[in-house]
Design a protein around this motif. Structure first.
Motif, PDB file in Angstrom:
ATOM      1  N   GLU A 226       1.989   9.376  -5.713  1.00  0.00           N
ATOM      2  CA  GLU A 226       2.489  10.712  -5.400  1.00  0.00           C
ATOM      3  C   GLU A 226       3.460  11.181  -6.482  1.00  0.00           C
ATOM      4  O   GLU A 226       3.397  12.304  -6.954  1.00  0.00           O
ATOM      5  CB  GLU A 226       3.229  10.697  -4.058  1.00  0.00           C
ATOM      6  CG  GLU A 226       2.318  10.576  -2.873  1.00  0.00           C
ATOM      7  CD  GLU A 226       1.631  11.879  -2.550  1.00  0.00           C
ATOM      8  OE1 GLU A 226       2.298  12.778  -2.026  1.00  0.00           O
ATOM      9  OE2 GLU A 226       0.431  12.006  -2.855  1.00  0.00           O
ATOM     10  N   ILE A 227       4.358  10.289  -6.850  1.00  0.00           N
ATOM     11  CA  ILE A 227       5.349  10.611  -7.868  1.00  0.00           C
ATOM     12  C   ILE A 227       4.649  10.984  -9.171  1.00  0.00           C
ATOM     13  O   ILE A 227       4.985  11.962  -9.836  1.00  0.00           O
ATOM     14  CB  ILE A 227       6.279   9.400  -8.120  1.00  0.00           C
ATOM     15  CG1 ILE A 227       7.086   9.099  -6.871  1.00  0.00           C
ATOM     16  CG2 ILE A 227       7.170   9.610  -9.319  1.00  0.00           C
ATOM     17  CD1 ILE A 227       8.394   9.796  -6.751  1.00  0.00           C
TER      18      ILE A 227
ATOM     19  N   ALA B 165       4.275  14.057 -14.231  1.00  0.00           N
ATOM     20  CA  ALA B 165       3.546  13.163 -15.125  1.00  0.00           C
ATOM     21  C   ALA B 165       4.243  13.026 -16.461  1.00  0.00           C
ATOM     22  O   ALA B 165       3.635  12.712 -17.467  1.00  0.00           O
ATOM     23  CB  ALA B 165       2.130  13.675 -15.306  1.00  0.00           C
ATOM     24  N   SER B 166       5.549  13.259 -16.479  1.00  0.00           N
ATOM     25  CA  SER B 166       6.235  13.303 -17.770  1.00  0.00           C
ATOM     26  C   SER B 166       6.257  11.949 -18.472  1.00  0.00           C
ATOM     27  O   SER B 166       6.546  11.863 -19.649  1.00  0.00           O
ATOM     28  CB  SER B 166       7.648  13.829 -17.597  1.00  0.00           C
ATOM     29  OG  SER B 166       8.282  13.104 -16.587  1.00  0.00           O
ATOM     30  N   HIS B 167       5.957  10.887 -17.698  1.00  0.00           N
ATOM     31  CA  HIS B 167       5.918   9.585 -18.351  1.00  0.00           C
ATOM     32  C   HIS B 167       4.505   9.284 -18.820  1.00  0.00           C
ATOM     33  O   HIS B 167       4.164   8.146 -19.080  1.00  0.00           O
ATOM     34  CB  HIS B 167       6.420   8.510 -17.408  1.00  0.00           C
ATOM     35  CG  HIS B 167       5.895   8.654 -16.031  1.00  0.00           C
ATOM     36  ND1 HIS B 167       4.557   8.692 -15.775  1.00  0.00           N
ATOM     37  CD2 HIS B 167       6.527   8.855 -14.861  1.00  0.00           C
ATOM     38  CE1 HIS B 167       4.401   8.868 -14.477  1.00  0.00           C
ATOM     39  NE2 HIS B 167       5.571   8.988 -13.899  1.00  0.00           N
ATOM     40  N   PHE B 168       3.682  10.326 -18.867  1.00  0.00           N
ATOM     41  CA  PHE B 168       2.286  10.179 -19.258  1.00  0.00           C
ATOM     42  C   PHE B 168       2.131   9.346 -20.533  1.00  0.00           C
ATOM     43  O   PHE B 168       1.387   8.376 -20.566  1.00  0.00           O
ATOM     44  CB  PHE B 168       1.695  11.572 -19.468  1.00  0.00           C
ATOM     45  CG  PHE B 168       0.221  11.552 -19.711  1.00  0.00           C
ATOM     46  CD1 PHE B 168      -0.654  11.448 -18.651  1.00  0.00           C
ATOM     47  CD2 PHE B 168      -0.285  11.617 -20.993  1.00  0.00           C
ATOM     48  CE1 PHE B 168      -2.019  11.412 -18.870  1.00  0.00           C
ATOM     49  CE2 PHE B 168      -1.644  11.580 -21.222  1.00  0.00           C
ATOM     50  CZ  PHE B 168      -2.511  11.479 -20.156  1.00  0.00           C
ATOM     51  N   PHE B 169       2.886   9.727 -21.536  1.00  0.00           N
ATOM     52  CA  PHE B 169       2.752   9.016 -22.806  1.00  0.00           C
ATOM     53  C   PHE B 169       3.340   7.607 -22.737  1.00  0.00           C
ATOM     54  O   PHE B 169       2.889   6.718 -23.434  1.00  0.00           O
ATOM     55  CB  PHE B 169       3.390   9.806 -23.943  1.00  0.00           C
ATOM     56  CG  PHE B 169       2.459  10.828 -24.519  1.00  0.00           C
ATOM     57  CD1 PHE B 169       1.392  10.449 -25.336  1.00  0.00           C
ATOM     58  CD2 PHE B 169       2.611  12.170 -24.229  1.00  0.00           C
ATOM     59  CE1 PHE B 169       0.516  11.382 -25.857  1.00  0.00           C
ATOM     60  CE2 PHE B 169       1.737  13.114 -24.740  1.00  0.00           C
ATOM     61  CZ  PHE B 169       0.687  12.713 -25.561  1.00  0.00           C
ATOM     62  N   GLU B 170       4.339   7.447 -21.865  1.00  0.00           N
ATOM     63  CA  GLU B 170       4.921   6.109 -21.724  1.00  0.00           C
ATOM     64  C   GLU B 170       3.894   5.147 -21.146  1.00  0.00           C
ATOM     65  O   GLU B 170       3.959   3.946 -21.370  1.00  0.00           O
ATOM     66  CB  GLU B 170       6.134   6.161 -20.796  1.00  0.00           C
ATOM     67  CG  GLU B 170       7.322   6.877 -21.425  1.00  0.00           C
ATOM     68  CD  GLU B 170       8.331   7.292 -20.383  1.00  0.00           C
ATOM     69  OE1 GLU B 170       8.451   6.627 -19.348  1.00  0.00           O
ATOM     70  OE2 GLU B 170       9.002   8.319 -20.620  1.00  0.00           O
TER      71      GLU B 170
ATOM     72  N   LEU C  43       0.833  -1.209   0.000  1.00  0.00           N
ATOM     73  CA  LEU C  43       0.000   0.000   0.000  1.00  0.00           C
ATOM     74  C   LEU C  43       0.863   1.253   0.000  1.00  0.00           C
ATOM     75  O   LEU C  43       0.609   2.201  -0.733  1.00  0.00           O
ATOM     76  CB  LEU C  43      -0.905   0.024   1.242  1.00  0.00           C
ATOM     77  CG  LEU C  43      -2.245  -0.664   1.131  1.00  0.00           C
ATOM     78  CD1 LEU C  43      -2.973  -0.539   2.453  1.00  0.00           C
ATOM     79  CD2 LEU C  43      -3.089  -0.056   0.014  1.00  0.00           C
ATOM     80  N   GLU C  44       1.897   1.226   0.819  1.00  0.00           N
ATOM     81  CA  GLU C  44       2.775   2.377   0.912  1.00  0.00           C
ATOM     82  C   GLU C  44       3.477   2.612  -0.419  1.00  0.00           C
ATOM     83  O   GLU C  44       3.585   3.728  -0.897  1.00  0.00           O
ATOM     84  CB  GLU C  44       3.805   2.155   2.020  1.00  0.00           C
ATOM     85  CG  GLU C  44       4.623   3.403   2.296  1.00  0.00           C
ATOM     86  CD  GLU C  44       5.682   3.180   3.354  1.00  0.00           C
ATOM     87  OE1 GLU C  44       5.323   3.119   4.529  1.00  0.00           O
ATOM     88  OE2 GLU C  44       6.850   3.064   2.989  1.00  0.00           O
ATOM     89  N   HIS C  45       3.908   1.521  -1.021  1.00  0.00           N
ATOM     90  CA  HIS C  45       4.602   1.589  -2.298  1.00  0.00           C
ATOM     91  C   HIS C  45       3.690   2.198  -3.367  1.00  0.00           C
ATOM     92  O   HIS C  45       4.082   3.089  -4.107  1.00  0.00           O
ATOM     93  CB  HIS C  45       5.044   0.187  -2.710  1.00  0.00           C
ATOM     94  CG  HIS C  45       5.763   0.139  -4.016  1.00  0.00           C
ATOM     95  ND1 HIS C  45       7.053   0.560  -4.133  1.00  0.00           N
ATOM     96  CD2 HIS C  45       5.356  -0.256  -5.246  1.00  0.00           C
ATOM     97  CE1 HIS C  45       7.429   0.423  -5.393  1.00  0.00           C
ATOM     98  NE2 HIS C  45       6.420  -0.081  -6.089  1.00  0.00           N
ATOM     99  N   GLU C  46       2.432   1.730  -3.393  1.00  0.00           N
ATOM    100  CA  GLU C  46       1.496   2.246  -4.402  1.00  0.00           C
ATOM    101  C   GLU C  46       1.182   3.706  -4.153  1.00  0.00           C
ATOM    102  O   GLU C  46       1.040   4.489  -5.087  1.00  0.00           O
ATOM    103  CB  GLU C  46       0.215   1.413  -4.386  1.00  0.00           C
ATOM    104  CG  GLU C  46       0.497  -0.001  -4.863  1.00  0.00           C
ATOM    105  CD  GLU C  46      -0.715  -0.702  -5.429  1.00  0.00           C
ATOM    106  OE1 GLU C  46      -1.839  -0.233  -5.180  1.00  0.00           O
ATOM    107  OE2 GLU C  46      -0.514  -1.724  -6.100  1.00  0.00           O
ATOM    108  N   TYR C  47       1.076   4.068  -2.888  1.00  0.00           N
ATOM    109  CA  TYR C  47       0.798   5.454  -2.533  1.00  0.00           C
ATOM    110  C   TYR C  47       1.941   6.344  -2.999  1.00  0.00           C
ATOM    111  O   TYR C  47       1.739   7.405  -3.578  1.00  0.00           O
ATOM    112  CB  TYR C  47       0.615   5.570  -1.023  1.00  0.00           C
ATOM    113  CG  TYR C  47       0.353   6.969  -0.553  1.00  0.00           C
ATOM    114  CD1 TYR C  47      -0.904   7.552  -0.711  1.00  0.00           C
ATOM    115  CD2 TYR C  47       1.357   7.713   0.054  1.00  0.00           C
ATOM    116  CE1 TYR C  47      -1.140   8.832  -0.294  1.00  0.00           C
ATOM    117  CE2 TYR C  47       1.129   8.996   0.483  1.00  0.00           C
ATOM    118  CZ  TYR C  47      -0.125   9.558   0.315  1.00  0.00           C
ATOM    119  OH  TYR C  47      -0.348  10.833   0.727  1.00  0.00           O
ATOM    120  N   TYR C  48       3.157   5.863  -2.771  1.00  0.00           N
ATOM    121  CA  TYR C  48       4.345   6.596  -3.148  1.00  0.00           C
ATOM    122  C   TYR C  48       4.391   6.784  -4.675  1.00  0.00           C
ATOM    123  O   TYR C  48       4.627   7.878  -5.173  1.00  0.00           O
ATOM    124  CB  TYR C  48       5.565   5.832  -2.651  1.00  0.00           C
ATOM    125  CG  TYR C  48       6.886   6.469  -2.962  1.00  0.00           C
ATOM    126  CD1 TYR C  48       7.265   7.638  -2.315  1.00  0.00           C
ATOM    127  CD2 TYR C  48       7.750   5.915  -3.887  1.00  0.00           C
ATOM    128  CE1 TYR C  48       8.476   8.229  -2.588  1.00  0.00           C
ATOM    129  CE2 TYR C  48       8.971   6.498  -4.169  1.00  0.00           C
ATOM    130  CZ  TYR C  48       9.326   7.656  -3.507  1.00  0.00           C
ATOM    131  OH  TYR C  48      10.519   8.245  -3.798  1.00  0.00           O
TER     132      TYR C  48
END
Lengths: 118, 304
Positions: free
Chosen positions: B148-149, B154-159, B140-145
């Motif tokens: 957040e990132i 969101a520069s990997h939006f297209f990726e 859960l913590e990992h997914e939350y992190y």
């Protein structure tokens, strides 16, 4: 140069939150033509202008200008100040005319936009 | 929605995570020949309440603190573990989803399950309720992190978009002659591009071009639109109006040529630099105008 220092040099008054005085600008440009501002300024600059309508704030926002100083003691209308607050752009006003404002800042080492590589 | 249809994040994770991902891999084991008396130190030193019994690498039983206490009360400390261990052991496979483990704990009320490899039945780990809670929290913590990132950058939006071709179209409708609101669309476009993680230098050029074009629509026409077509490698900005059109495009492209009314000039615009500025910001620029029909400007800015 921090706005706090700039305010002293221009004997200016701040029209927005005083927390804005900690903001730092890298260079300055003086213009009344917004197209010139859009065309020639670079990010993190200070804009000195005699225009006070809200389009000045939009121009600053679009071209990443950090702060604006109105010259010749021109205070902008409330809508301009409100928009600047909303967009977090500090506003100063000085009684000095354009030429002298630019001259004082340049003398104190604040470069012009053409002198800085982006 | 029916309560049964609602699947919580935890439940989802319990299906996603495998037993092998949350189990303890370092297992303290005892041999069937160890004496019950030996358990005292083994359990205490490792702070565990039970341990698998392994004979020559093979799992043969499980012995717990409860068994030890019973032996203590009965004075049977000097007998081998093999005599008191539970032989019908319940195990879990390491590749089973965590939900199986949770169900097993609930059904059998055991404190721990040895985990074995499906192919050879070898002991590979041990799992307790505590390990399950720990594993779920960690995930859960990992997914939350991660979330957040993503929110921050969101520069990997297209990726993240899996497609042969992808594009995002943003359209802004401009109302002409409304000088107060002029520039609002470009401001909104700029904000959106920032959220998409486009490089600041690119955003600045795009925003300036869009702003100048928006001013033109406001000054000269009654309405128009700005369309940003965002692709992984380039952004195409189309500005379309149904205004009066430009009689001589070449002349309009000359720096300083302007037909703007005085009130616009007083606002700091209409200095005949608009089109020039737009072109300056673009990697590719084209303009198409017909008198009485309107003007279309198209610019492309490369993202690399």
């Amino acid at each position: 140069m921090k706005l706090r220092e700039l305010k002293e040099i221009l004997e200016a008054e701040i029209l927005t939150d005083t927390s804005g005085l900690e903001i730092e600008v890298k260079m300055a440009c003086g213009a009344d033509l917004m197209s010139d501002v859009l065309s020639f300024t670079k990010a993190r600059a200070l804009l000195l202008t005699g225009l006070t309508n809200s389009q000045v704030i939009r121009t600053a926002e679009i071209s990443d200008i950090k702060a604006i100083c109105f010259v010749r003691g021109k205070k902008p209308p409330p809508e301009t100040i409100d928009m600047a607050k909303e967009k977090n752009i500090p506003l100063l006003v000085t009684n000095l005319p354009m030429y002298e404002s630019c001259g004082r800042l340049y003398q104190k080492g604040l470069p012009g936009c053409s002198e800085i590589e982006e | 929605m029916d309560a049964k249809e609602k699947i919580s994040v935890i439940q989802e994770l319990a299906y996603e995570l495998k037993v092998g991902e949350v189990m303890k891999k370092e297992v303290i084991t005892v041999s069937p020949n160890n004496l019950i008396a030996d358990l005292r130190e083994i359990l205490r030193d490792n702070r565990i309440s039970g341990t698998p019994v392994v004979d020559k690498g093979k799992l043969v039983g499980i012995i717990s603190l409860e068994d030890f206490i019973k032996c203590l009360l009965d004075g049977e400390m000097e007998i081998p573990v093999s005599q008191k261990m539970t032989q019908s052991i319940q195990t879990l496979y390491e590749d089973e989803p965590l939900i199986h483990a949770i169900n097993k704990f609930e059904k059998l009320n055991y404190g721990r399950f040895p985990v074995v490899a499906r192919e050879n039945g070898k002991l590979v780990g041990i799992i307790t309720k505590g390990d399950i809670i720990h594993g779920l929290l960690q995930r859960l913590e990992h997914e939350y992190y991660e979330e957040e990132i993503k929110r921050l950058r969101a520069s990997h939006f297209f990726e993240d978009i899996i497609a042969d071709e992808s594009r995002i179209i943003l359209q802004y409708n401009i109302v002409g002659n409304d000088f107060k609101r002029a520039g609002e669309s470009s401001s909104r476009l700029k904000k959106t591009l920032t959220r998409l993680g486009i490089r600041p230098q690119v955003i600045r050029r795009l925003a300036i071009a869009s702003y100048e074009a928006e001013m033109n629509i406001v000054i000269f026409t009654s309405q128009g639109k700005i369309i940003a077509n965002i692709q992984p490698r380039q952004i195409k900005l189309s500005v379309i109006d149904s205004g009066p059109g430009i009689p001589d495009v070449e002349q309009a492209m000359q720096p300083g040529f302007s037909t703007a009314p005085d009130w616009i000039r007083e606002m700091g615009f209409g200095a005949g630099m608009g089109l020039v500025n737009i072109k300056k910001c673009a990697d590719k620029f084209s303009i198409n105008s017909k008198v009485g029909q309107g003007t279309q400007i198209e610019i492309i800015i490369n993202l690399e």
